[in-house]
Each structure stands twice: as C-alpha cells, then as structure tokens.
Design a protein around this motif. Structure first.
Motif, PDB file in Angstrom:
ATOM      1  N   ALA A 230       2.167  -2.600   1.571  1.00 20.12           N
ATOM      2  CA  ALA A 230       0.867  -3.257   1.734  1.00 20.12           C
ATOM      3  C   ALA A 230       0.639  -3.630   3.197  1.00 20.12           C
ATOM      4  O   ALA A 230      -0.476  -3.499   3.726  1.00 20.12           O
ATOM      5  CB  ALA A 230       0.802  -4.496   0.845  1.00 20.12           C
TER       6      ALA A 230
ATOM      7  N   GLU B 234      -5.227   7.224   3.610  1.00 18.66           N
ATOM      8  CA  GLU B 234      -6.288   6.390   3.036  1.00 18.66           C
ATOM      9  C   GLU B 234      -7.292   5.960   4.083  1.00 18.66           C
ATOM     10  O   GLU B 234      -8.515   5.938   3.827  1.00 18.66           O
ATOM     11  CB  GLU B 234      -5.676   5.173   2.358  1.00 18.66           C
ATOM     12  CG  GLU B 234      -6.713   4.250   1.713  1.00 18.66           C
ATOM     13  CD  GLU B 234      -6.092   3.066   0.995  1.00 18.66           C
ATOM     14  OE1 GLU B 234      -6.849   2.221   0.468  1.00 18.66           O
ATOM     15  OE2 GLU B 234      -4.839   2.978   0.955  1.00 18.66           O
ATOM     16  N   TYR B 235      -6.823   5.625   5.276  1.00 21.96           N
ATOM     17  CA  TYR B 235      -7.728   5.095   6.306  1.00 21.96           C
ATOM     18  C   TYR B 235      -7.995   6.091   7.426  1.00 21.96           C
ATOM     19  O   TYR B 235      -8.611   5.744   8.425  1.00 21.96           O
ATOM     20  CB  TYR B 235      -7.171   3.785   6.862  1.00 21.96           C
ATOM     21  CG  TYR B 235      -7.357   2.646   5.883  1.00 21.96           C
ATOM     22  CD1 TYR B 235      -8.556   1.945   5.818  1.00 21.96           C
ATOM     23  CD2 TYR B 235      -6.349   2.324   4.990  1.00 21.96           C
ATOM     24  CE1 TYR B 235      -8.743   0.924   4.898  1.00 21.96           C
ATOM     25  CE2 TYR B 235      -6.518   1.295   4.066  1.00 21.96           C
ATOM     26  CZ  TYR B 235      -7.724   0.601   4.022  1.00 21.96           C
ATOM     27  OH  TYR B 235      -7.909  -0.417   3.109  1.00 21.96           O
TER      28      TYR B 235
ATOM     29  N   ALA C 125      -0.876   5.299   3.754  1.00 20.44           N
ATOM     30  CA  ALA C 125      -1.834   4.442   4.465  1.00 20.44           C
ATOM     31  C   ALA C 125      -2.614   5.241   5.496  1.00 20.44           C
ATOM     32  O   ALA C 125      -3.829   5.038   5.674  1.00 20.44           O
ATOM     33  CB  ALA C 125      -1.084   3.292   5.133  1.00 20.44           C
TER      34      ALA C 125
ATOM     35  N   THR D 205      -0.488  -0.684   5.049  1.00 26.88           N
ATOM     36  CA  THR D 205      -1.896  -0.438   4.711  1.00 26.88           C
ATOM     37  C   THR D 205      -2.804  -1.347   5.527  1.00 26.88           C
ATOM     38  O   THR D 205      -3.845  -0.908   6.040  1.00 26.88           O
ATOM     39  CB  THR D 205      -2.124  -0.662   3.203  1.00 26.88           C
ATOM     40  OG1 THR D 205      -1.320   0.254   2.468  1.00 26.88           O
ATOM     41  CG2 THR D 205      -3.583  -0.483   2.834  1.00 26.88           C
TER      42      THR D 205
ATOM     43  N   THR E 274      -8.848  -4.892   3.457  1.00 25.13           N
ATOM     44  CA  THR E 274      -8.183  -4.137   2.387  1.00 25.13           C
ATOM     45  C   THR E 274      -8.394  -4.719   0.998  1.00 25.13           C
ATOM     46  O   THR E 274      -8.181  -4.032  -0.007  1.00 25.13           O
ATOM     47  CB  THR E 274      -6.670  -4.086   2.644  1.00 25.13           C
ATOM     48  OG1 THR E 274      -6.142  -5.424   2.624  1.00 25.13           O
ATOM     49  CG2 THR E 274      -6.352  -3.427   3.981  1.00 25.13           C
TER      50      THR E 274
END
Length: 622
Positions: A132, A28-29, A25, A135, A119
């Motif tokens: 999740a 990804e961000y 996570a 995330t 998301t």
C-alpha cells in the motif's frame, strides 16, 4: 556504485512480493517502474522498517511522511550537562532554547496524508502495509506529473520534474540534487535484499538522460547559496549563525578563526539534531547558544551552512576537538523510536564530508570522522555529561561505502588488530529506553557490538569508571559498546569470542567465523614505556605550561579517570602537537593559537577516542 546488500529479518511482506508490488503500483498509476524503484531506494533503500517511522516521521519503502509531532522535541544540545563549547577557560553556557516560534509542519512532512487522499487507502494501511505504501508513492508521483502538465509517459526520462517535486524540497537546487540521485540509481541499477527478506532488483539503464529542463516548470525558488562552502554535488544555502556580543562580557555562539592557516582541521564530527529541521534552524540562529558548521535535512538531503570552516563552532563539548573540527548536524532522533535515516541524507552527507576531507586533509577513518559519541570529555568532571548521538542506529558501514572508504579487512587471519564490522541488518543487539525507560527498543540493525567481561553473554558488561554507573542496555549507554570502523588490539581469543583492550580492561565480544563482527586489521599501537606500570589518558591534547605566552592563561593538562596499563595496546589514529586556541573574548585581537613541544598520540581507548603523551608510550607496528 552498485546497490548495497542487506541480510533479511523475520518480517515478511504478506500481500505480495515487494518486486510485484512495485510492478502493480507502477502499472496502476502509469509511472515507469524504474522511476518508482529508484525513488524508493533513495528514500529507504527499499526497506519497510516494520512500519516504524523514520527520524522525520516517514513510513515504509516510499518514506511517506506524517510527522505532526516531529517539531515538538527539544534538540540534543539542550539535554544533559555537556557544555557544547567545552572550554573551562570560559564559563559554561547552557541556556534553554526557545522553540516556540518553530514553524508548522511543512508539506514535505505530511505526504502520507496526501497519499491517503489520492488513493483512498487509510493512513494506517499506508504506514504498515509495504505494498500500500508503494501504491501511495506511485500516486504522489503521478499527481506531481499531472500537476506539471506533463503526460504520464512510459519513458523514465520524462519524469525528472515529478521526481524533483516528490523530494518535497522548496528550492530548485535541492530538488535537482535529489532528482540527480534518483536518476543515478536508475543508471547504475542493482539488487538488494531488504530488511523484510525481499529481493528487489532494478535493471541498469546507463545511457538514460533525463529531461532536466523540466525543473523550470516546478516553480521552485532559487536557494540562497551565496557564501556557502559546499561541493557542487549538494544543494546548499547560507543561514548564518550570528556572531554577536550581548551583556557586558559575553558573546556567542562561535569564535572567529583563521583555519587552516592558523591551525589544522583534523576532525569532522557527525551529530544528529534530536529535533526537527525548523526548530534546529531557529536554534542555530540564537546568538546566546550553540553552533555548528552544517545542518542536513532528512527528507531530501538539503544542506544549510551556518559557520565558515575557518571559524570555530561550539558543538562537540570539547574545546580541543571544536578548535580542530567541522560539525555536521543531521536532522534526526537517536531513538525515536526506530531511528532510521534516509538514503538521501546519507548520500548528501557523504558528498559533503568527502569534499571537506579532501579540502582540509582529514583522513577518512573512524578516528577522524567521529560521531559526537566518540568525542572524549575534556576533563574528569565532564565525562558523564558527554552526548551519545548519532547513536547505535547510524549505519557507519554504509556511510563509509558512500565515502569511498569501505570498512574491510586490512590484516591477515588472527592478526593482532581488528576492525569492528558487523553485518548491520543482521546485527540486532537489544537496546532499551527508546520509547520509555527500561522498555526494549524495536528490533533493528545496528553498527554497535556489545562487550562483556568474559566470553559469556551472561557475564557482566564492561564498566566505564568515568561514568560511575552500572553498565546496561540503554540506547544511550556507550560504556560497553564498540562501533563499526573502530579498531582495537586483540587481547585474547576463545572459540567464537574475541577479546580486545578497552578502557584498560579485557573486553569480550562474540565473533563467530560464520558471521563475524570484526575483521583482521593492521596498524600502529602504543603501550607504556618500559618501567612504567601505567600512563595517564587525556581528553584533550593541550601544550605544556612553558609554551603559553604572556597574556594567555595556562590550561591544565588534566588526565581523565583512566589509565593505560602496561601489557595493553591501543590503536593509534594520529600524532599531534599539544595545541590550545585561546579565544574567550568577542574581540579577536587577543585570540592566539598556542603550540607546545609536547606531542600526543590520539588512540581508540573505549567507545570514545583519547590522547596519551608521546613521551609516556612506546610505539610499534602490529
């Protein structure tokens, strides 16, 4: 301090290990992994709670909130028959609070909805899948960083403003206190096994200095801190409880005093609100109802003070305890349905209590830092209606770690006293009634240990004669339970079982050496003086009749429906003079503190504390 450990439960993260989920996570961000880990620790200590919501409808390791129903529940002071003032010298006051003007759900309680939008993940998945959920938390941090116009830097020092925004606070002091805690976690580092059996580690960065000037970019308001009595380490605002007269002879919702000059402060009482923040704040501003000194918010640890420490609030249901205590209400629900409290609130509460205890000389132990469920009924008639918050899911062991007074062994093996100290995560007694009467609650760690009449879990539970009910497993039934930090005299031992003296009975609990639920202790105990078969037990330490001056009605020294039998011992928490604060009128000129010559010992008698007259008992070291 190093992060605390926890024992694993059978639940497991299926999609990836939790450590890998944080790494993925973060990548990804473009959020520094240390920032993501530290924020999650402050929210949940990396626990997922098997998808069950927190006291404010927060889900998963990142505590993403979806609390649309959290504000609809009536606070606990409106339940049962307890008179929060607890003084039979004045008529009981039990109005029903009007919560109709409670605010809509604020943004801090709907972050899961925003995370779903950012998301593309479903709200259900964000609630139940820890990976999740992480995330979603990373997406919220990245959104806050971009919204502040700050680059998505790899340096964790550049994320102070975004962390402050993530707190959900609407004032700069609360956001700053939250961000300070997050960066303290990063500097300290540590590792922990979560409730899902996942080992998570955060490398320490002791020299990290965040760019605190970013706080000015958040646009958050300054809090109304003037007049508060709080340490500088918490965010605090003044929302006063009104001292008003209404009707001909009535007033509320507290009494003016002059503590500690007029009388000492001996106790700090821990409550949970059984209601959401906005409704509770409305309640304490109702002049016809109840009050307490401080409220603490779950999502970010924000503190509101309502009554000065010198004044006496109406919160504990026992006038003697009210007159000698400071009350703290923590936003939360005793069993709704999993009842876990945020690390941010625990830390803020511990800093406040440490400050108050040092200022007023309150010992940091379980006979002075009381749960509302430890406060005795002042009279026999009031015992069944006394409240049971903050309940079995309040983590007393972790709380006392934060207070700097960890619950640990103080005696030698096979000593005559024990301190209750189960492993919170592994200790999961069955409770019922969290969601519906008789239905089992979600499996969850607990501070409480169940008591039996013999060394067999099939034997009857210990009965509390004051309640007059058959003991059971209900989440609010404290008749046959002891709690972390409480101390008792050992009555017997049998294999993996230990018996203690409890409510005048021999009470057994499992205490295997491989996974002990109590540790050896030392201390002072009382037993009836020679020649006495038993002595009375009291719920308040009031003076003898001759101590009352003219104009102050004599208050009955009325025993509770319990006796302390000869041959039994109970642990002493304090020795106090008989004392009564006469304050039944709005005008303060007639208020008086009456102190007698009779002295009392405060003892740990059952789940609640109690008092015995010093003249009735013999004291010895165990």
């Amino acid at each position: 301090m190093p992060l605390m450990g926890a024992a694993p439960s059978p639940e497991r993260v299926s999609s990836a290990t939790l450590q890998n989920a944080f790494a993925a996570a973060a990548a990804e961000y473009r959020v520094p992994q240390s920032v993501l880990l530290a924020v999650s620790y402050l929210q949940s200590r990396w626990d997922g709670h098997a998808g069950a919501p927190s006291v404010t409808g927060g889900y998963g390791p990142m505590h993403l909130t979806d609390a649309r129903t959290a504000l609809a529940t009536a606070p606990h002071h409106s339940e049962g028959t307890e008179d929060p003032r607890g003084d039979d010298a004045r008529p009981a006051l039990r109005p029903q609070p009007d919560l109709s003007n409670a605010a809509d759900v604020p943004a801090r309680l709907s972050t899961l909805v925003k995370a779903a939008e950012l998301t593309g993940l479903s709200p259900e998945r964000l609630r139940t899948d820890p990976a999740a959920n992480i995330t979603g938390g990373a997406a919220l941090l990245a959104f806050a960083q971009r919204d502040l116009g700050v680059p998505l830097s790899a340096d964790p020092a550049d994320w102070y403003g975004a962390v402050a925004r993530f707190s959900g606070a609407d004032d700069s002091a609360t956001a700053a206190a939250y961000a300070h805690d997050v960066y303290d976690v990063i500097r300290t580092g540590g590792e922990r096994t979560t409730d899902a059996g996942q080992r998570v580690a955060l490398a320490a960065q002791p020299r990290l200095a965040p760019r605190t000037a970013q706080l000015r970019q958040t646009g958050l308001r300054a809090p109304a801190a003037a007049g508060t009595e709080c340490p500088s380490t918490v965010s605090c605002e003044w929302i006063p409880a009104p001292y008003q007269q209404f009707g001909d002879d009535d007033y509320g919702n507290h009494d003016l005093g002059d503590r500690p000059k007029s009388q000492s402060i001996k106790y700090i009482v821990i409550h949970d609100t059984e209601g959401g923040w906005e409704g509770v704040i409305n309640l304490v501003q109702d002049p016809t109802y109840v009050s307490w000194q401080y409220s603490l918010r779950s999502t970010d640890g924000h503190v509101a003070q309502h009554v000065k420490a010198k004044d006496v609030a109406w919160h504990a249901g026992n006038w003697y305890v009210n007159a000698k205590s400071i009350g703290l209400e923590h936003e939360g629900f005793l069993a709704y349905p999993d009842s876990w409290y945020t690390e941010a609130m625990y830390r803020s509460s511990a800093r406040l209590v440490t400050y108050l205890a040092a200022k007023y000389g309150v010992p940091l132990d379980r006979q002075h830092i009381l749960g509302h469920n430890n406060v005795p009924g002042p009279t026999t008639a009031t015992v069944p209606g006394m409240h049971t918050d903050p309940g079995p899911y309040w983590d007393w062991a972790h709380y006392f770690e934060l207070l700097g007074r960890p619950v640990k062994a103080t005696g030698r093996k096979n000593s005559g006293l024990v301190t209750i100290r189960p492993d919170y995560a592994a200790n999961q007694p069955v409770f019922t009634g969290c969601v519906a009467p008789g239905e089992p609650c979600a499996a969850h760690g607990s501070s409480d240990v169940r008591l039996y009449s013999d060394h067999d879990e099939k034997s009857p539970l210990i009965k509390d004669v004051g309640l007059g009910t058959t003991p059971g497993t209900g989440v609010n039934d404290i008749s046959s339970r002891v709690s972390t930090g409480q101390q008792y005299a050992v009555a017997d031992r049998w294999g993996d079982w230990t018996a203690i003296w409890y409510l005048g009975q021999k009470a057994w609990f499992r205490n295997p050496p491989a996974q002990p639920t109590a540790v050896p202790a030392k201390g002072v105990v009382v037993t009836p003086k020679d020649g006495l078969d038993s002595v009375p037990v009291y719920g308040r330490a009031y003076p003898e009749a001759s101590a009352y001056p003219a104009g102050v009605p004599v208050q009955a020294v009325s025993p509770l429906p319990y006796r302390l039998p000869k041959g039994q011992q109970y642990v002493v928490g304090d020795k106090v003079p008989g004392e009564y604060y006469y304050a039944v009128s709005f005008a303060t000129d007639a208020h008086k503190v009456v102190v007698g010559k009779d002295e009392y010992y405060e003892i740990q008698f059952g789940h609640r504390v109690a008092f015995v007259r010093a003249a009735d008992v013999r004291v010895s070291a165990s």
